[in-house]
Scaffold this active site. Structure first.
Site, PDB file in Angstrom:
ATOM      1  N   GLU A 266       0.940  -1.184   0.026  1.00 26.74           N
ATOM      2  CA  GLU A 266       0.022   0.072  -0.042  1.00 26.74           C
ATOM      3  C   GLU A 266       0.959   1.135  -0.123  1.00 26.74           C
ATOM      4  OE1 GLU A 266      -3.104  -0.283  -0.457  1.00 26.74           O
ATOM      5  OE2 GLU A 266      -3.375  -2.380   0.178  1.00 26.74           O
ATOM      6  N   CYS A 300      -2.771   8.709   3.250  1.00 26.05           N
ATOM      7  CA  CYS A 300      -2.631   8.280   1.672  1.00 26.05           C
ATOM      8  C   CYS A 300      -3.771   8.730   0.909  1.00 26.05           C
ATOM      9  CB  CYS A 300      -2.139   6.994   1.645  1.00 26.05           C
ATOM     10  SG  CYS A 300      -3.410   5.951   2.620  1.00 26.05           S
ATOM     11  N   GLU A 402       3.387  13.802  -4.089  1.00 30.68           N
ATOM     12  CA  GLU A 402       2.943  13.389  -2.863  1.00 30.68           C
ATOM     13  C   GLU A 402       3.451  14.473  -1.817  1.00 30.68           C
ATOM     14  OE1 GLU A 402       3.300   9.909  -0.553  1.00 30.68           O
ATOM     15  OE2 GLU A 402       1.073   9.797  -0.382  1.00 30.68           O
TER      16      GLU A 402
HETATM   17  P1  NAD Z   1       8.489   5.079   4.363  1.00 33.76           P
HETATM   18  O1  NAD Z   1       8.138   4.203   3.345  1.00 33.76           O
HETATM   19  O2  NAD Z   1       9.446   5.851   4.649  1.00 33.76           O
HETATM   20  O3  NAD Z   1       8.511   3.844   5.610  1.00 33.76           O
HETATM   21  C1  NAD Z   1       7.236   3.024   5.929  1.00 33.76           C
HETATM   22  C2  NAD Z   1       8.195   1.747   6.627  1.00 33.76           C
HETATM   23  O4  NAD Z   1       9.105   1.266   5.963  1.00 33.76           O
HETATM   24  C3  NAD Z   1       8.724   2.472   8.171  1.00 33.76           C
HETATM   25  O5  NAD Z   1       8.485   1.407   9.026  1.00 33.76           O
HETATM   26  C4  NAD Z   1      10.277   2.305   7.659  1.00 33.76           C
HETATM   27  O6  NAD Z   1      11.282   2.096   8.708  1.00 33.76           O
HETATM   28  C5  NAD Z   1      10.110   0.935   6.742  1.00 33.76           C
HETATM   29  N1  NAD Z   1      11.322   1.234   5.568  1.00 33.76           N
HETATM   30  C6  NAD Z   1      12.094   2.060   5.048  1.00 33.76           C
HETATM   31  N2  NAD Z   1      12.779   1.827   4.361  1.00 33.76           N
HETATM   32  C7  NAD Z   1      12.661   0.261   4.373  1.00 33.76           C
HETATM   33  C8  NAD Z   1      13.524  -0.564   3.606  1.00 33.76           C
HETATM   34  N3  NAD Z   1      14.572  -0.413   2.727  1.00 33.76           N
HETATM   35  N4  NAD Z   1      13.308  -2.006   3.956  1.00 33.76           N
HETATM   36  C9  NAD Z   1      12.356  -2.274   4.917  1.00 33.76           C
HETATM   37  N5  NAD Z   1      11.656  -1.287   5.468  1.00 33.76           N
HETATM   38  C10 NAD Z   1      11.802  -0.239   5.372  1.00 33.76           C
HETATM   39  O7  NAD Z   1       6.989   5.517   4.748  1.00 33.76           O
HETATM   40  P2  NAD Z   1       6.426   6.911   5.646  1.00 33.76           P
HETATM   41  O8  NAD Z   1       7.226   7.817   5.447  1.00 33.76           O
HETATM   42  O9  NAD Z   1       6.668   5.921   7.103  1.00 33.76           O
HETATM   43  O10 NAD Z   1       4.949   6.863   5.424  1.00 33.76           O
HETATM   44  C11 NAD Z   1       4.108   7.715   4.560  1.00 33.76           C
HETATM   45  C12 NAD Z   1       4.178   6.936   3.321  1.00 33.76           C
HETATM   46  O11 NAD Z   1       3.058   5.954   3.225  1.00 33.76           O
HETATM   47  C13 NAD Z   1       3.450   8.036   2.185  1.00 33.76           C
HETATM   48  O12 NAD Z   1       3.993   7.608   0.895  1.00 33.76           O
HETATM   49  C14 NAD Z   1       1.760   7.438   2.209  1.00 33.76           C
HETATM   50  O13 NAD Z   1       1.129   7.813   1.213  1.00 33.76           O
HETATM   51  C15 NAD Z   1       2.203   5.900   2.403  1.00 33.76           C
HETATM   52  N6  NAD Z   1       0.998   5.311   3.000  1.00 33.76           N
HETATM   53  C16 NAD Z   1       0.064   4.509   2.022  1.00 33.76           C
HETATM   54  C17 NAD Z   1      -0.801   4.024   2.469  1.00 33.76           C
HETATM   55  C18 NAD Z   1      -1.849   3.160   1.598  1.00 33.76           C
HETATM   56  O14 NAD Z   1      -2.711   2.452   2.141  1.00 33.76           O
HETATM   57  N7  NAD Z   1      -1.752   3.291   0.397  1.00 33.76           N
HETATM   58  C19 NAD Z   1      -1.604   4.371   3.978  1.00 33.76           C
HETATM   59  C20 NAD Z   1      -0.776   4.986   4.684  1.00 33.76           C
HETATM   60  C21 NAD Z   1       0.637   5.721   4.187  1.00 33.76           C
END
Ligand code: NAD
Length: 499
Positions: A266, A300, A402
């Protein structure tokens, strides 16, 4: 063995100065003693330390989850009994709703009222919903001839990895944990580093609910070269359900490829509100403002771009201005506050970096900078003025990227075809809302939009049985209802032949 400390309870967790991992039913700390700061983004103050997990801690959690899965105490328990545990977890969330809401607000900067009345009850209902719904999952039997029965059954995958973002921490963790557990898997959760507290509580809730050790594990840490990456690369993890940024999704897909894990992503979104000339303006504008600024614009599904029919444009801008002025930004714990702080200084700077773009690509009618007129306690907080930008063209970065913050750009359109083309012309495909009284048009437009979710005359309404997810750069796969249950299980054919 990791060092453990097991005096923390659901009642005392909020005051713990050091949050540990939850592995094999115990709170434990990283072997090298490394920690990272947990910061309240509304005050800028460090409110505690979190144990920093890496490969070693992740390995331990996965070993524990694998052992628990193989022992079968969970995976072979009848579905009905597993679901009793899930119900209990939902009940415990409600029992501790004030503590959870306070911890969520302290980590995220969102208004306490939103945590208490939105995130927490919705998280409890994720457990309650999947506890009921999983029991209605049908397995099929086909009869080709009298002495053969062909069954299509579903089996748990084994150890599954869940990786969650900071914007809706408790809600999104429970959205994944509940169906994963319902299907008999054992789980390792890696919550976002910015928001460890409610994930820490979920470990304690699982223990209080009586889940066997190893069934749910929580390891704190960062993403790349840290706990997150270790989870995505581990050969004993059979699937990864990830919510976060699109770029992170791409990295995880590559890491997961080596061991051919199943993935569900997601990802980012750029939700659109489309106001046709026959929209119920009062209803539509209420929802547009709410969808753009709720959770400081960090959802999101946020309505982070607004398309307005040219005949309504001036009226809409004038009414929007008044409505946005009424947003009360400030102390997240104050019950009158409707918008709090964004998640971190880094994120605030990212959002603020779009302000020069706003001035260049449109008219900044309201906002446009960091909010500084605040009581002393919040002067180091990450508050941004709710920002309205008009006269924006569709190719602007304000529309295409975004931003994930409280900025609402407005675009004018002439007709249905033009607006559908414009709304579809971004890399994202998560959600949109169509506002019109013409049912035929609503039907045509909702079919033509390249989105995973389209709302007609509403926003954010959810029936948890429906598919949730995005097209294009917004995701891979669907979650919700049977989509989640199918992702967290394998289909298997079993054929009986009778003599
Ligand atoms: P992010 O991708 O920076 O981090 C999300 C998670 O992934 C964190 O726990 C982080 O530590 C982990 N992570 C980061 N790099 C990684 C890697 N290389 N390997 C494994 N894990 C890793 O996202 P964020 O800044 O925490 O959240 C915001 C984003 O989430 C926005 O883009 C938003 O649109 C999206 N989002 C999407 C939905 C949906 O349902 N489509 C819902 C909520 C948020």
């Amino acid at each position: 063995m990791l060092s453990t400390m097991d005096t923390v309870t659901l009642e005392t967790a909020k005051n713990t100065p050091l949050m540990g991992h939850f592995i094999h039913g115990e709170i434990c700390f990283s072997e090298n003693g490394e920690t990272f700061d947990n910061v309240n983004p509304a005050t800028g103050q460090v409110i505690g330390q979190v144990s920093l997990g890496g490969r070693r801690e992740m390995d331990q959690a996965i070993v524990s989850a694998k052992k628990a899965f193989e022992q079968g105490e969970w995976s072979r328990l009848p579905m009905k009994e597993r679901c009793q545990y899930l119900k209990k977890m939902g009940d415990l969330i409600l029992e501790h709703q004030e503590t959870l809401a306070m911890m969520e607000t302290r980590d995220t900067g969102k208004p306490y009222q939103e945590s208490l009345n939105g995130d927490v009850p919705r998280s409890a209902s994720n457990f309650h919903f999947f506890a009921d719904y999983a029991q209605s999952l049908q397995e099929t039997c086909f009869t080709l001839n009298e002495n053969e029965r062909h069954f299509a059954v579903r089996e748990p995958l084994g150890v599954v990895g869940l990786i969650t973002p900071w914007n809706l921490p408790l809600y999104l963790s429970s959205w994944k944990i509940a169906p994963a557990l319902a299907m008999g898997n054992t789980v390792v959760l890696k919550p976002a580093e910015w928001t460890p507290s409610t994930a820490f509580m979920l470990g304690l809730i699982a223990r209080e609910a009586g889940l066997p050790p190893g069934v749910l594990n929580v390891v704190h840490g960062f993403g790349p070269e840290s706990a997150g990456e270790a989870l995505t690369r581990h050969p004993d993890v059979k699937a990864i359900s990830f919510t976060g940024e699109t770029t992170t999704g791409k990295t995880i897909m590559k890491a997961a490829a080596d061991s051919l894990k199943k993935v569900s992503f997601e990802l980012g979104g750029k939700g659109a509100n489309i106001l046709f000339e026959d929209a119920d303006l009062d209803k539509a504008l209420g929802a547009c403002v709410h969808s753009a600024f709720r959770n400081q614009g960090q959802i999101c599904l946020a309505g982070s771009r607004l398309y307005v029919h040219e005949s309504l444009y001036e009226e809409v801008v004038s009414q929007l201005t008044e409505r946005i002025k009424a947003i009360r930004v400030g102390n997240p714990m104050d019950s009158n506050t409707t918008m709090g702080a964004v998640i971190s200084k880094e994120h605030m700077e990212k959002v603020l970096s779009y302000m020069p773009v706003a001035h260049q690509d449109g008219q900044v009618v309201l906002g446009g900078k960091r909010l500084e007129q605040l009581p002393a306690e919040f002067l180091k907080g990450c508050f941004i003025e709710p920002t309205l930008v008009t006269e924006v063209q569709n190719h602007s970065r304000l529309i295409q990227e975004e931003i994930f913050g409280p900025i609402l750009p407005v675009v004018s359109f002439k007709d249905e075809n033009e607006v559908v083309t414009m709304v579809n012309d971004t890399k994202y495909g998560l959600s949109a809302s169509v506002w019109s009284r013409d049912v035929n048009r609503c039907h045509r437009v909702s079919r033509a939009l390249q989105m995973g979710i389209v709302w007609v005359n509403c926003w954010f309404a959810r029936d948890l049985r429906t598919p949730f997810g995005g097209k294009k750069a917004s995701g891979v796969g669907r979650e919700g209802g049977r989509y989640s249950l199918e992702f967290f299980s394998d289909a298997k054919a079993i054929c009986y032949r009778y003599e």
